[in-house]
Every structure is written in C-alpha cells, then in structure tokens.
Scaffold this active site. Structure first.
Site, mmCIF file in Angstrom:
data_model
loop_
_atom_site.group_PDB
_atom_site.id
_atom_site.type_symbol
_atom_site.label_atom_id
_atom_site.label_comp_id
_atom_site.label_asym_id
_atom_site.label_seq_id
_atom_site.Cartn_x
_atom_site.Cartn_y
_atom_site.Cartn_z
ATOM 1 C CG HIS A 1 -1.529 -1.328 1.499
ATOM 2 N ND1 HIS A 1 -1.006 -2.204 2.413
ATOM 3 C CD2 HIS A 1 -2.586 -1.940 0.930
ATOM 4 C CE1 HIS A 1 -1.738 -3.317 2.406
ATOM 5 N NE2 HIS A 1 -2.692 -3.181 1.521
ATOM 6 N N GLY B 1 -16.092 7.933 10.791
ATOM 7 C CA GLY B 1 -16.000 6.577 11.336
ATOM 8 C C GLY B 1 -16.655 6.513 12.713
ATOM 9 N N GLY C 1 -4.738 -3.045 20.800
ATOM 10 C CA GLY C 1 -3.943 -2.067 20.057
ATOM 11 C C GLY C 1 -2.458 -2.097 20.375
ATOM 12 N NE ARG D 1 -5.562 4.845 8.235
ATOM 13 C CZ ARG D 1 -5.716 3.832 7.407
ATOM 14 N NH1 ARG D 1 -4.912 3.677 6.382
ATOM 15 N NH2 ARG D 1 -6.672 2.961 7.587
ATOM 16 C CG ASP E 1 -4.627 10.452 18.797
ATOM 17 O OD1 ASP E 1 -4.229 10.147 17.659
ATOM 18 O OD2 ASP E 1 -5.421 9.763 19.454
ATOM 19 N N GLY F 1 -8.185 10.385 17.926
ATOM 20 C CA GLY F 1 -8.856 9.326 18.688
ATOM 21 C C GLY F 1 -8.933 9.663 20.170
#
Ligand code: ADP
Ligand code: MG
Length: 587
Positions: free
Chosen positions: A217, A405, A487, A544, A557, A559
């Site tokens: 990718h 998301g 994670g 990412r 961040d 998240g």
C-alpha cells in the site's frame, strides 16, 4: 486503475459478486466473502484467509479444496470487519475449529482478533496465524512486526493441505506457524497504484527509480535506487533473502520453493525474464529449487512491482506444499473424488445472548436501560457536532475519516443497544451487542478498538447483579485493558489510550476518596479532555499517523479527543444507572 466508470463505494462487493459468478465450480458467495463450493467434511478444520480487496488472487482466489475453506473480503485495501469474520467463520466451521490466517496489518489483526473472540463465545476453537514474510518491514529480531506479502501463499497452502488431510486444529496451527517461520519475501516497486474512482495514484515512485521493500500500500521500504536490469535486481533480492536463511536450515541443505510475484502491472514476460535471472543467481549456492511459481500471487491493484519469496522446505512441509489443491487461482495435482453428499449446510450458529423469540409486546424500559440509552443518545449528538473537527484532526497525519468513522460507529451501536434493550437485555448485554455493532459499522482502527472496549465493558457489567459505582469503574477498567490488548499501544504513544487511561485512574481515585459516581465521572471526563488536549505535544508511535509523526506535532490525537468528547457527553447529567436526569433525553 479502472477503465469502466464505477461507484467506488460498491466496487469491492461488485467485484466479489462477479468473481463468485465467474468461478461457480469453486466458490459460492456468502455474507462477508466467499466459501468453497465443495462440501466441507465434518470435523475438518476450517482455514479462513482474508484481508482487504485489491490483492487478487489473494484472498478469494485461494478458496477451494486443499486450500482455504473461506475468504473474508474487506473493502479495497481495508480490513474486513469483525462481523464479516464471524459470518464467514461460522459458515465454514464443521466442529473441528477454525484457523484464521492473514497478513500482519494493524486493522486486520484488530478485526480478526475481535471476530475470533466472538466466534469463541459461540464455543468454537479459533486460532490465529499472521503472515510476516516481508523482510523489509522490520528487522529479523522483530519478526512479529513484519507485514505479510506474497509468501502468504506458502502458509495458506500448507494450512489448507493439513486441514484437507484431516489433521486436528493444533497441528494445522503448528504447521502454518512453521511455514510462516520459514518464508521470507522482498519486493520492489516501480510505480504506485490508483484506487477505483480516484484520479491520483495512492502513492508514487519517481520515474527511473525503484523502491526496494516498499509495501503493498506504499508503506516505506528499505531504500530507493536507480532502475537496474533483471540480473542485478535478481542478485540483490536473492542475496537479501538467503542472508535470512532460517537458523535450523544448514547452508548446504536448502530446499526452496521460489515464488516470483507480479504486483499488478509487471506482466508475465517480464516476470519470466526476472525468474530466469533468479534461477541463474541460485546456481552454485548449494540451493535446490524444489518447486516454484511465477505469476500473480498477491497484487496491489495496478501497482508496478515484483517480489521474490523463498520458502525453506523440510520433509513434512514439502508433503503439504505438494498436496493437491483446486481453487480458482491455484491448482495442482489430482484430488480424490468428492463425496457425492449434498453441500452440508453451514452451521451458522446463532450468536448467544439473543433470546430466540422477541416478545410480541416490548416490555417497558427499566430505569437502567433508559439511563444507558440516554448516554448513547448524548454521545451520538456530540459526535454529530464534532464530525468535521475530528475529520480535520485525522487529516493532519492520518486519512481524515475519523469523524465519520466515529459517527457510523455510534449510530450502529446505539441502534443495536436500543434493539437489545427492547428485547429485555440488561445494560451489560446491551453494551456487548453495541460493541459488536460499533466494530462492524465504524470500521478503521478506532472502530475495532471501540468495539472491543464496549464489548469488554459489557462483559464486565453483565457479571454484576446490581450495578454500583465499583462495577462502573471495573467496566471502564475492562475497556481500558481491551484497548491495550488489542492495540498494543503504550501511554505516550499518542493514541486514544492517552485519554482513556487518565480517565480510569481519576475515576478510581475519586471513588476511593468517597466522591459519588456522578461527580467522579464528570471529574474523570474533564481530566480525560485535558490529557487528550495535551497529546498535541506527543509524536505518534502507533497507527496510520506514525510515519507522518512530525506533521502531527502541535495537533492533538483525533482518537484521544473523540474519546474525551464521548466521555464528557456520557457523564454530563449522569445520575446513576438507576435513574435518568431528564427522561425526555431517553430515546
Ligand atoms: P484509521 O487510522 O484506521 O483511519 P481512525 O481514523 O478511525 O482509524 O482512528 C485513528 C485513531 O485510532 C488514532 O487517532 C488513535 O487514537 C487510535 N489508534 C490507532 N492505532 C491505535 C492503537 N494501536 N492503539 C490505540 N489507539 C490507536
Ligand atoms: Mg483515520
């Protein structure tokens, strides 16, 4: 890539539909991917492969007798959801358990791990073997961090043959692991690929150059150099791979399977030219080429590139590698005649904890259920407000999808929680179902982590008979542990963990100090927001954002921020699970 105008949103699923229509002798389309058409004998281990689409013949092309029983097919370059893993896994399970095997990519690992947990709760024995053959992605002493590329074929083939031979799950897992431990790959890229519907390539390689070790990718590789002819390129690849000969293989007793793989735009004649050069390069090195493949094994849409894989055989692996197989993209040998029995119906076991018959007249909600649903509503409204802000934060060093998301995740979760409460489930069970829905709808890394966190919190709450402050704290503790386990981030890595951990610590401390639950939650949520804001000073070490670390300095961040916003919304007006501050808020 792409000559036919298509709707990018449906491209992957239309491609899988069409693939199943094109290979009716090998596969049938099922929810979540494809499964083999040939009946799966009872007590045969189900080998399930999978990952994002865009890599054909991986993964659907490797489904058939002697290979994978099913493939879970995600969107283009995106991991399938845990729900898809569950659906394909239960369709191919025949009482002997499942082996899930796929390339080592963060999203795939998260979703397959969550899917495996859900399958285990149905009483199925599930093992996971990730493929880690790409030597460019991490040093040999961190082999478990390496990603999976074309060498995956060795692992899937050995596992599929072992399952077809009727071996038990322990053995299928052991052999797959052993095959992975003896497979190494290295690729070069000459140009990037373009996603369906996009007018820019996803990544680029400067013309006249080649990127050594670049990932499927566009992940950064080892180095970049000028284009060379086949001879020097073969020498470079062979040299690097032989330098990683597994420790237990003597130098003068190497029996190799050699795989030369085209990544999409590097076509057959050129592959053969390179294969010839590799073959010459191997002469006089005490290496026996026991078998080989030269063609497209794992592609990356229309990426121009090629990879070389070596799979070091031993007696038992060679037997499974050579065993007969018949899939759409890979065939060898002659399989024994199939039994004539009808296709055994998939044992789609219902997922537990759903009562089989919903009551005709939904029972009125209990105060606990109302309180829970009111929290979901408040969080959804908060996220709705924050979609753009969170998307913008994610665009700084990520892919900009975090706001959407999160909104998809909370919507799916809330709907599922409403349904569960309507069927009379308690808060714990409703949270568990909401977690599954979040990971299915939310997608991405955060979707899997939120799904896992809610699931763990729900499991913890479901054990309490009457929910008190300590049970709520324990549920948050379980959610924290799930995020860490899934994670693998550490505090300070600039992730949602940096907002969740301070929340949990503060909550515990305040409850120990004697604060009531509502106040303790509010305090902890404020602490969490301060901690999330402070992540602006950190460099991302996970996900990412990691390769673009510097860019994210000065920005918090995404998240961590979204988590703090959710906690604030959920704790505002909190008056305990036994009552709602404003009943009008309940959905
Ligand atoms: P994706 O990165 O797949 O696009 P999102 O954009 O939805 O997913 O979520 C990104 C957020 O996920 C990051 O801001 C970070 O907080 C969180 N995250 C990423 N990787 C991890 C990890 N390994 N552990 C904990 N949180 C993570
Ligand atoms: Mg993102």
């Amino acid at each position: 890539m792409g000559y036919l105008p298509t709707d990018p949103a449906n491209f992957a699923s239309e491609a899988i539909d069409g693939f199943a229509a094109a290979y009716p002798r090998h596969v049938r389309r099922i929810d979540g991917g494809v499964m083999r058409l040939a009946p799966i004998p009872s007590d045969q281990v189900g080998v399930v492969v999978g990952g994002g689409s865009g890599h054909y013949p991986a993964f659907a092309g490797l489904v058939g007798r002697g290979l994978a029983a099913g493939a879970v097919c995600g969107n283009i370059f995106a991991s399938p959801s845990a729900g898809q893993v569950v659906r394909v896994g239960s369709a191919v399970e025949r009482g002997a358990g499942l082996l899930l095997t796929f390339g080592n990519y963060a999203g795939d690992v998260l979703h397959f791990t969550l899917g495996a947990e859900r399958l285990r709760r149905q009483g199925i024995d599930v093992r996971i073997v990730t493929v880690t053959d790409d030597i460019a992605s991490a040093p040999i002493d961190q082999q478990e961090l390496r990603r999976g590329i074309a060498g995956g074929l060795a692992v899937y083939k050995v596992a599929g043959a072992a399952a077809e031979a009727g071996l038990p799950l322990d053995e299928v897992e052991r052999l797959a692991r052993k095959a992975n431990g003896r497979t190494r790959s290295l690729g070069v890229a000459f140009s990037g690929c373009t996603l369906p519907g996009a007018d820019q390539p996803l990544f680029e390689v400067p013309s006249g150059r080649m990127a050594i070790g670049m990932g499927l990718h566009g992940e950064p590789g080892l180095s970049e150099g000028p284009l060379t002819e086949a001879g020097p390129l073969a020498a470079l690849l062979v040299e690097r791979l032989l330098a990683e000969r597994p420790a237990d293989v003597p130098e003068d007793q190497q029996r190799l399977v050699v795989l030369v793989n085209g990544l999409g735009c590097f076509k057959y004649e050129e592959l053969f030219v390179l294969f010839g050069a590799v073959n010459r390069e191997l002469q006089g090195r005490g290496v026996v080429m026991a078998d080989c493949e030269c063609g497209e094994l794992v592609t990356s849409l229309d990426m121009a590139g090629v990879s070389l894989s070596f799979f070091w055989l031993d007696g038992e692996l060679e037997g499974f590698w050579n065993a007969a197989a018949d899939s759409a993209a890979y065939r060898r040998g002659q399989l024994a005649a199939e039994s004539d029995g009808p296709q055994q119906p998939a044992t789609q076991r219902p997922e537990p904890e759903l009562p089989s018959e919903p009551p005709t007249q939904p029972a009125p909600l209990t105060p606990e259920q109302e309180a829970l649903l009111a929290r979901f509503k408040a969080v959804e409204e908060e996220l709705q407000e924050r979609v753009e802000e969170l998307g913008g934060l994610d665009a700084v060093a990520g892919d900009g999808d975090h706001g959407l998301g999160m909104l998809r995740g909370i919507r799916g979760a809330r709907e599922s929680a409403i349904g569960a409460c309507g069927r009379g489930c308690g808060p714990g069970e409703a949270l568990m179902e909401a977690g599954e829905a979040w990971s299915d709808h939310g997608g991405g890394t955060s979707g899997a982590l939120w799904g896992g966190a809610l699931l763990a919190a729900g499991q913890s709450l479901a054990q309490a008979t009457e929910i008190g402050p300590n049970d709520v704290a324990a549920a948050f503790g379980a959610a924290l542990q799930a995020v860490i386990d899934l994670g693998q981030a550490a505090p300070g890595d600039k992730t949602m963990l940096d907002a969740l951990q301070p929340f949990c610590l503060q909550l515990r401390a305040d409850l120990d100090e004697g604060l009531d639950l509502a106040q303790a939650l509010q305090n902890a949520a404020n602490t969490s927001l301060a901690a999330a804001t402070a992540t602006a000073d950190l460099l991302p070490q996970r996900g990412r954002a990691r390769p673009h670390g510097q860019r994210s300095l000065g920005h918090p961040d995404p998240g961590a921020m979204s988590l703090a916003y959710c906690l604030l919304a959920a704790s505002a007006g909190y008056v305990g699970l036994h009552g709602v501050a404003d009943p009008a808020q309940a959905s």
